[in-house]
Scaffold this active site. Sequence first.
Site: not given
Lengths: 289, 289
Positions: A30, A32, A36-37, A150-151, A185-186
């Site tokens: 999504m 930003y 992590g991404h 994380k999810d 991280l989020s």
Amino acid sequence: MEVITRVAAMQELCLHLKRSGKSIGLVPTMGYLHEGHLSLIRAARGENDIVVMSNFVNPLQFGPKEDFATYPRDPERDNRLAEAAGVDYVFAPSGAEMYPEGYSTFVEVKGDIAEKMCGRSRPGHFRGVTTVVLKLFLITQPDRAYFGQKDAQQAVIIKKMVADLNIPVRIVTCPIIREADGLALSSRNTYLSPEERKQALALPRALSAGKEMILKGETDPRRVRQEILRVLESSPGIRVDYVEVVGGEDLAELGELKGRVLLAAAVYVGKTRLIDNIDLEVRPCTAPC
Amino acid sequence: MEVITRVAAMQELCLHLKRSGKSIGLVPTMGYLHEGHLSLIRAARGENDIVVMSNFVNPLQFGPKEDFATYPRDPERDNRLAEAAGVDYVFAPSGAEMYPEGYSTFVEVKGDIAEKMCGRSRPGHFRGVTTVVLKLFLITQPDRAYFGQKDAQQAVIIKKMVADLNIPVRIVTCPIIREADGLALSSRNTYLSPEERKQALALPRALSAGKEMILKGETDPRRVRQEILRVLESSPGIRVDYVEVVGGEDLAELGELKGRVLLAAAVYVGKTRLIDNIDLEVRPCTAPC
């Protein structure tokens, strides 16, 4: 790197790439982007001929009182980071491109794995996730798709959808990336005030306390859950949404801790909802005691 | 011709065929083949390198009081007919192969097109149809899939699912095939006693009466519907489930008859539920009156 905004163009390209024998890795985001991404992109880069990153804040997975409108967005920075990490194509459709007027088809994983934890706190969330992820799979035709641990519940549900619907894609989950002080991280960490940012550390601290208990030999999931709850409830600024100690593969209730175990929690820090988890493999002790 | 019973084998084969540049046509059936099915196979044979026919009586699309257990089956005859009509691969999985223990993922088209007509009489039916059809698409990777216009509402719903989920398949609908006396072919016609078989002719006769009214200039869908109802209700042995005169593309209510129009009905003849329809293009009269 190319940015594609149209479903038809993205799909035509990916079908063509597949026909010419290329493997495709998809990193659904999504936007930003954070480390992590980027770890997902690097994993995809290592295993596929072509890396596609989708950047789409999916309205379908936000509840009516949630943060769809305020979710942080910075597509230009995202594109720079994606290119540097090795993305070949960014797929960044509009909401109307993904859900045209009259859109009415939904994919849903039913049952306990989708109804507990975040499913209970966020009705409709996982239906929105599975629907958009299936659409992204059909548009980008990936051999492999990369999701963050994380999810954790999302990853379990997506794997279930993939198995049930016979989707020819391999789901790869990558470890949680944390700040030096432990906070996972989020993109939503940006909502936190400096004070809340400090308070938020109770979340990884509580989960670590639970893990420590297990490493010291605790085998009762209820005691581990109580310890995590105790740490969270004694921490200022934290309101607990849920704490669960469940099976890591299927989120099932456990009589005792063994096999893959997931310690998961969601809390509010001020108005910001944060989730975090630790997964570990619990093996019976074979050393002499 | 080869008969394949395993999902993994069928999918692996089809992915391989696609990578080697072959086009695939899928004809999904529940077996007990008649000329309607064979017309779909012949259409697929003319347009694709490879023709796959699935033969699977899908438990998910039958209600608990419906005829899943007694639905007619004759796989050996089906295979002979399929081979003669040009099928390359029959995919004939077991129920447990398609829906293993713990299966829990469902695809649903929401809204009016799925809730009216057969959707009202058979709750859960179309959810079962869309779920199995999506699975079959993901397993067999077709370029084109062939459905009979006899199941007109099913075709509309599947086209909607394909558009909404961005499934890269073209849906081809083929005309209803009828017996010499007008009865639409259906595997369920085998349930009819000789007496019921005669009574069933009221269904195509009533729809034809509706069509005749339109050809003579009637533009009010309610009058056409009343006429179809009148014929059915004056016919012995017929119990009406529904009669609809709606838009052919989206099953929408019509203020007046123009464009593509669908006359559709479902009736019980004894314990057997039969459906039938006529679709036609209604154009404004441009000749001098």
